[in-house]
Design a protein around this motif. Structure first.
Motif, PDB file in Angstrom:
ATOM      1  N   HIS A   1       0.850  -1.184   0.000  1.00 41.12           N
ATOM      2  CA  HIS A   1       0.000   0.000   0.000  1.00 41.12           C
ATOM      3  C   HIS A   1       0.890   1.239   0.000  1.00 41.12           C
ATOM      4  O   HIS A   1       2.050   1.176   0.393  1.00 41.12           O
TER       5      HIS A   1
ATOM      6  N   ASP B   1      -3.857   0.047  -3.344  1.00 41.09           N
ATOM      7  CA  ASP B   1      -4.551   0.641  -2.203  1.00 41.09           C
ATOM      8  C   ASP B   1      -6.029   0.269  -2.172  1.00 41.09           C
ATOM      9  O   ASP B   1      -6.812   0.879  -1.447  1.00 41.09           O
ATOM     10  N   HIS B   2      -6.421  -0.699  -2.984  1.00 47.20           N
ATOM     11  CA  HIS B   2      -7.795  -1.196  -3.014  1.00 47.20           C
ATOM     12  C   HIS B   2      -8.779  -0.069  -3.302  1.00 47.20           C
ATOM     13  O   HIS B   2      -9.921  -0.095  -2.825  1.00 47.20           O
TER      14      HIS B   2
ATOM     15  N   ASP C   1     -11.214  -1.032   1.988  1.00 44.65           N
ATOM     16  CA  ASP C   1     -10.701  -2.256   2.584  1.00 44.65           C
ATOM     17  C   ASP C   1     -11.579  -3.397   2.081  1.00 44.65           C
ATOM     18  O   ASP C   1     -12.787  -3.405   2.324  1.00 44.65           O
TER      19      ASP C   1
END
Length: 551
Positions: A298, A376-377, A381
């Protein structure tokens, strides 16, 4: 005689029809629906709902990464023949869209289990919902925190240095800094910023920042007004002079335009040493192996790698090269001249290669390029299933999909789903009972996978991003982790399943902590199989581990 013959034929037809109907009913009840699931939690949830009535298969097996999985032709064929396909979300399984576009299955029922979850709120690792700590009344300190040191604008790669100043005198020292892209976005906690000073490397987008001071009970005492940090590169690369004029106090190598810590993650000036790096030489290409890479990182994580040479030599002159894609030139990374590579990520994926030079500065050996994936999606999350309450919603989506594909099995699917949901609710209540009275509610993890779980039980997850269990971090990195451990007073650093290695123990010894395992359940790992741990059992193991910190 004719009448008797007709009667006999009629009886035969009636009996045959009855037997055929029974056989048809028996075959119908015996027929299993075909279910393909993406990765482990979806596989177990589908098994629990389907029971004996569903043939459930798993795509992402042990040792594979669910984020960056590449479906095979066999996978596509299985989905083409399936009745139901179950997955979590595109934030987790990025490859699902392309998979479904290649399938030709009009009867396929697709179960996107995240549809059962209110995903409009980001529960990511660095998010800290202000609502958890705000009082209905006015904050004790009010908005009496001022942020000093803001420049009129910054360039990509500048170090933003700010200071939060409280008007009154108090003994509280627990600061948090939050950022957001704009007023429409959620505030996200910035890691490793636990004091009134804020240092942050600007990437490529403007953002807002806010400082919040918490009291000893971790309630908000005072906070600043949001301050805008303007990033303006003027449409071109900035030079050293501009860097220093706008707050970047980092030293720049005279032979390079930028340090490696900037937005693109590369050194942009080829020195004379680069001229020796030719890929068409007689170097023993591929004799260097790079170890320590995670499946993804990330933004803000520290990539720690080691180049291992397969033979012993006295040469020690190493260079590391990066590029953003195959179409770009390799660029040397300044300040990385040993077999160890340590770099704090910005926001862009890149490739990296290690090269060892001999005493005449000719290439002796080089590694194959490897990809460092920054994911970082999309600010979400994806680890929904780690919240036992939200897992119940995912189970309901699977139940409904099974009923749609197989209406005759409605009663079976509803009964199985209800039983498993009851089990998940009991698990949730175990977590609530075990954690509700804890005074210490912070836990430190290797990987930011437990945001939903932390949110559910009012915990605070801090990630030591990029901490490898294959490569020993540098003394400076261990010192950084030690400061974090000291700041939060945590006794344990949590590693993902199967990661309690000698390196983890080294970090634990140097920082005065212990190590423990938390299962993120992204894969049906060999460890889970060997211990015969299903979802519920693994989550109970997680609860036991969490109680080492959350006390």
């Amino acid at each position: 005689m004719k009448k008797n013959r007709l009667l006999a034929i009629s009886l035969i037809l009636i009996v045959s029809t009855f037997l055929f109907g029974c056989q048809k009913e028996e075959n119908s009840s015996d027929k299993k629906i075909s279910v393909v699931t993406s990765f482990y939690p979806m596989y177990e949830f589908a098994q629990q709902v389907g029971g004996e009535r569903a043939d459930v298969t798993l795509m992402v097996s042990a040792g594979e990464d669910a984020h960056h999985y590449e479906p095979s032709a066999k996978d596509v064929a299985r989905v083409n023949e399936a009745d139901v396909f179950v997955y979590s979300s595109e934030e987790m399984e990025h490859w699902v869209d392309s998979l479904l576009k290649t399938t030709e299955n009009d009867k396929l029922v697709v179960a996107r289990t995240a549809d059962g979850v209110d995903s409009g709120h980001n529960h990511g690792e660095y998010e800290h919902d202000h609502g958890d700590h705000e009082h209905d009344a006015q904050l004790e300190g009010g908005e009496n925190v001022e942020i000093h040191g803001v420049a009129d604008h910054y360039h990509t790669g500048d170090i933003v240095k700010l200071t939060a100043e409280l008007e009154g005198n108090v003994d509280y020292e627990h600061w948090h800094w939050y950022t957001r892209a704009n007023a429409d976005e959620e505030w996200v906690t910035v890691p490793n910023q636990g004091g009134p000073q804020f240092e942050y490397e600007a990437t490529g987008e403007s953002f807002e920042v806010q400082a919040v001071l918490f009291d000893d009970a971790h309630n908000e005492y005072a906070k600043s007004a949001p301050v805008e940090i303007v990033i303006n590169d003027h449409g071109h690369d900035h030079d050293d002079k501009a860097d220093h004029e706008h707050g970047n106090e980092a030293e720049h190598d005279e032979s390079h335009d930028h340090e490696h810590g900037e937005e693109d993650g590369h050194d942009h000036g080829h020195g004379a040493e680069d001229e020796h790096h030719e890929h068409g030489n007689d170097a023993a290409a591929g004799t260097i192996e790079i170890v320590g890479r995670a499946d993804h990182y990330h933004t803000g994580d520290v990539v720690t790698l080691v180049a291992e040479l397969k033979e012993e030599v006295d040469y020690e002159h190493w260079h590391w090269y990066t590029r953003t894609s195959e179409n770009e030139e390799w660029e040397v990374v300044s300040g990385q001249e040993s077999d160890h590579f340590e770099y704090k990520t910005t926001g862009e994926s890149f490739e990296i290669m290690a090269v060892l030079y001999d005493d005449d500065h000719h290439t002796f050996a080089e590694s194959e390029p490897i990809a460092i994936v920054i994911d970082d999606h999309e600010n979400h999350d994806p680890h929904i299933w780690l919240d036992p309450v939200l897992a119940q919603e995912q189970v309901k989506v699977i139940r409904d999909a099974f009923i749609e594909a197989d209406p005759d099995g409605k009663e079976v699917y509803e009964k199985n789903a209800e039983a498993f949901i009851h089990e998940l609710q009991a698990l949730h209540e175990e977590y609530e009972a075990a954690l509700k009275d804890a005074k210490e509610r912070v836990f430190v993890v290797q990987h930011q996978a437990f945001g939903y779980l932390a949110k559910r039980y009012d915990l605070e997850q801090i990630a030591v991003g990029g901490l490898s269990t294959e490569v020993e971090p540098s003394p400076s990195r261990i010192a950084e982790i030690g400061e974090l451990v000291k700041e939060y007073g945590v006794p344990v650093i949590y590693y993902q399943q199967g990661a309690n290695s000698a390196i983890a123990e080294t970090v634990a010894n140097e920082t005065g902590t212990k190590t423990a395992i938390l299962y993120d359940l992204e894969v049906l790992s060999k460890e889970l199989q060997e211990k015969d741990l299903g979802y519920v059992e693994a989550m109970r193991e997680n609860l036991k581990s969490l109680q080492l910190s959350v006390q």
